[in-house]
Motif scaffolding. Structure first.
Motif, mmCIF file in Angstrom:
data_model
loop_
_atom_site.group_PDB
_atom_site.id
_atom_site.type_symbol
_atom_site.label_atom_id
_atom_site.label_comp_id
_atom_site.label_asym_id
_atom_site.label_seq_id
_atom_site.Cartn_x
_atom_site.Cartn_y
_atom_site.Cartn_z
ATOM 1 N N ALA A 94 5.088 -2.268 -2.544
ATOM 2 C CA ALA A 94 4.124 -1.602 -1.537
ATOM 3 C C ALA A 94 4.922 -1.557 -0.148
ATOM 4 N N ALA A 95 4.778 -0.279 0.257
ATOM 5 C CA ALA A 95 5.295 -0.263 1.774
ATOM 6 C C ALA A 95 4.499 0.675 2.583
ATOM 7 N N LEU A 96 4.259 0.293 3.536
ATOM 8 C CA LEU A 96 3.464 0.796 4.942
ATOM 9 C C LEU A 96 4.436 1.864 5.462
ATOM 10 N N ILE A 97 3.446 3.094 5.535
ATOM 11 C CA ILE A 97 4.392 4.340 6.042
ATOM 12 C C ILE A 97 4.302 4.213 7.463
ATOM 13 N N GLN A 98 5.254 4.061 8.459
ATOM 14 C CA GLN A 98 5.064 4.197 9.880
ATOM 15 C C GLN A 98 5.140 5.530 10.545
ATOM 16 N N ARG A 99 6.020 6.412 9.868
ATOM 17 C CA ARG A 99 5.746 8.100 10.303
ATOM 18 C C ARG A 99 6.448 8.736 9.056
ATOM 19 N N TYR A 100 6.016 9.791 8.997
ATOM 20 C CA TYR A 100 6.536 10.638 8.147
ATOM 21 C C TYR A 100 6.900 12.344 8.571
#
Length: 110
Positions: A94-100
């Protein structure tokens, strides 16, 4: 148990290329679900909570209704689920997306 998610999650199985910025090698995985704030994917490599990630996911033309689109994301591992009893060496991450950013296929060729 209360669901604390603030962004809608989509059940999508997409190819994902995972890079850890401090390492040279990349590995391939498969997403299980994704939202604008996070992603859950399966990968063979063992990752650690807190690791910074560069992710590249591919949205096929069938999903976008047009051309293939890439999502480039910077994230951080928040949880690793080990599944040694399922007969594979895959772990769930599980990963938090900080920017995309969303990149159309033509832009990736440059």
């Amino acid at each position: 148990m209360t669901d604390r998610r603030t962004a809608r999650r989509y059940d999508l199985s997409l190819p994902v290329l995972i890079r850890i910025p401090v390492e040279r090698d990349a590995c391939n995985g498969k997403t299980r679900d994704i939202s604008t704030r996070g992603v859950y994917f399966m990968v063979e490599n063992d990752l650690n909570a807190g690791a910074e990630l560069d992710l590249t996911m591919t949205l096929p033309a069938e999903v976008t209704g047009g051309i293939e689109v890439f999502i480039r994301a910077i994230g951080k591992v928040v949880r690793v689920d080990k599944h040694p009893d399922n007969g594979t060496h895959h772990v769930g991450v599980a990963a938090l997306i900080q920017r995309y950013e969303i990149v159309r296929n033509e832009s990736m060729k440059a």
